[in-house]
Design a protein around this motif. Structure first.
Motif, PDB file in Angstrom:
ATOM      1  N   VAL A   1       0.823  -1.218   0.000  1.00  0.00           N
ATOM      2  CA  VAL A   1       0.000   0.000   0.000  1.00  0.00           C
ATOM      3  C   VAL A   1       0.852   1.262   0.000  1.00  0.00           C
ATOM      4  O   VAL A   1       0.728   2.117  -0.887  1.00  0.00           O
ATOM      5  N   LEU A   2       1.720   1.380   1.009  1.00  0.00           N
ATOM      6  CA  LEU A   2       2.414   2.658   1.197  1.00  0.00           C
ATOM      7  C   LEU A   2       3.416   2.936   0.087  1.00  0.00           C
ATOM      8  O   LEU A   2       3.519   4.077  -0.380  1.00  0.00           O
ATOM      9  N   ARG A   3       4.167   1.914  -0.316  1.00  0.00           N
ATOM     10  CA  ARG A   3       5.178   2.164  -1.352  1.00  0.00           C
ATOM     11  C   ARG A   3       4.548   2.535  -2.686  1.00  0.00           C
ATOM     12  O   ARG A   3       4.962   3.530  -3.308  1.00  0.00           O
ATOM     13  N   PRO A   4       3.522   1.770  -3.208  1.00  0.00           N
ATOM     14  CA  PRO A   4       2.865   2.253  -4.440  1.00  0.00           C
ATOM     15  C   PRO A   4       2.205   3.616  -4.278  1.00  0.00           C
ATOM     16  O   PRO A   4       2.255   4.453  -5.184  1.00  0.00           O
ATOM     17  N   PHE A   5       1.557   3.833  -3.122  1.00  0.00           N
ATOM     18  CA  PHE A   5       0.939   5.137  -2.894  1.00  0.00           C
ATOM     19  C   PHE A   5       1.978   6.246  -2.863  1.00  0.00           C
ATOM     20  O   PHE A   5       1.763   7.339  -3.404  1.00  0.00           O
TER      21      PHE A   5
END
Length: 374
Positions: free
Chosen positions: A54-58
């Motif tokens: 979630v956090l890395r793609p976001f």
């Protein structure tokens, strides 16, 4: 290159109190730390999963959006607007300001400055001549005149000066010397001796008071505080330090053991989940779904695709035949209404009779060949 490790410190002998504190403390801390360590490992795994999924793609999407919204417009503005504008303004400033300023300095200010410098040198030379030729002789003459007047006055008033000096000496100097030697000096010595004695007395009194206060404070505060520190606080502090050190060691030991237990539990749960879900699903996919899929592909899909291809070919042929039939019927109807088209008259275009096309060389050779006589 191997680094030389320092030799291990010799272990100090431990008492029964240390051992009696260490073992129960480690047991209690291990029981308390294992759930915390397992929860911590679960949170770490969940955090890594959330970070990777979630956090890395976001974050990458936000970075791209930030670049697209903030960086690229400013880069384009700088590269395609500000830089050309700055270069144009620099060229315009050089043409409108620098070049006229250089010309004005070179052709106006420099000649005017040279003229002003030459005029200043001329004025300085005139002032120097005036000082050397006029003012200095006048000053020498005035000085010589004043020296002569002073010498005349000194020669005239020598006797009066001597009488005034003697009178001033006996009226002021001798009485002042006697007053200092006979009155002021003894009085000053007496005052100084009194002051020294008073200072010594005050010092002795202050010393006595200080010693009394020192011993009073020492007996009332220092000695009880020292005894309290030596016989109460220091042993209690050593005991508490021992307990704190053992608690820290027990916590570290329990944290490491809890990590191993948590890793073993995680591996067991992973193996159990793999046996319960992954392996059955893999077996079903490999042993059931794959053969069924092959059978369906070979028995249903491929014959259906072949039939669809044959049907499509038949439909295309039917459509082609229908299109030809419609075209023929339309031609017959047009011929019935308007009749046959007229035959076109053949026109000699001086083309070759053969199937090949005539080239430029053949045409040029034919045109330049001599005409034959009939």
């Amino acid at each position: 290159m191997e680094l030389h490790k320092p030799p291990p410190r010799p272990r100090q002998p431990e008492g029964c109190l240390t051992v009696a504190i260490r073992i129960p403390l480690r047991i209690v801390v291990l029981v308390l730390v294992v759930p915390v360590r397992m929860a911590w490992d679960a949170l770490v795994v969940a955090g890594r999963l959330v970070r990777d999924t979630v956090l890395r793609p976001f974050g990458r999407a936000l970075l791209w959006v930030g670049r697209a919204v903030f960086v690229w417009p400013f880069v384009g503005l700088w590269r395609y607007v500000l830089v050309p504008t700055g270069r144009a303004l620099a060229w315009l400033g050089a043409v409108l300001v620098v070049v006229p300023a250089v010309w004005f300095h070179r052709h106006v200010l420099t000649p005017v400055g040279h003229a002003v410098a030459w005029l200043a040198r001329g004025v300085g030379a005139g002032l120097a001549w005036l000082h050397a030729r006029v003012l200095r002789p006048i000053a020498h003459a005035v000085t010589w005149l004043l020296k002569g007047i002073g010498a005349v006055l000194a020669a005239v008033g020598v006797g009066g000066y001597t009488a005034v000096a003697r009178l001033a000496r006996y009226l002021f100097v001798v009485p002042a010397h006697w007053l200092y030697a006979r009155v002021l000096a003894p009085v000053g010595r007496a005052v100084a001796w009194c002051v020294r004695g008073l200072g010594w007395l005050v010092g002795m009194v202050a010393t006595g008071i200080g010693l009394a206060l020192y011993w009073t404070l020492r007996v009332l505060f220092v000695l009880p505080a020292l005894a309290l520190w030596r016989w109460v606080l220091a042993p209690v502090g050593r005991f508490l330090a021992l307990v704190a050190r053992e608690a820290g060691d027990a916590l570290g030991h329990a944290w490491r053991i809890a990590g191993r237990i948590s890793r073993a539990v995680g591996r067991a749960l992973g193996t159990l989940l793999r046996w319960i879900f992954v392996e059955p699903v893999r077996w079903i996919y490999r042993s059931v779904l794959t053969p069924v899929g092959h059978v369906v592909r070979d028995a249903v899909l491929r014959p259906a695709a072949a039939g669809a291809r044959v049907l499509g070919r038949a439909v295309r042929e039917a459509l082609t035949s229908a299109r030809d039939t419609v075209r023929q019927a339309r031609a017959d109807f047009r011929r019935m209404l308007f009749g046959e088209r007229g035959q076109q008259v053949a026109v000699d275009r001086r083309e070759l009779g053969g199937g090949g096309a005539r080239t430029l060389e053949q045409r040029v050779g034919r045109d330049m060949s001599p005409p034959t006589r009939g």
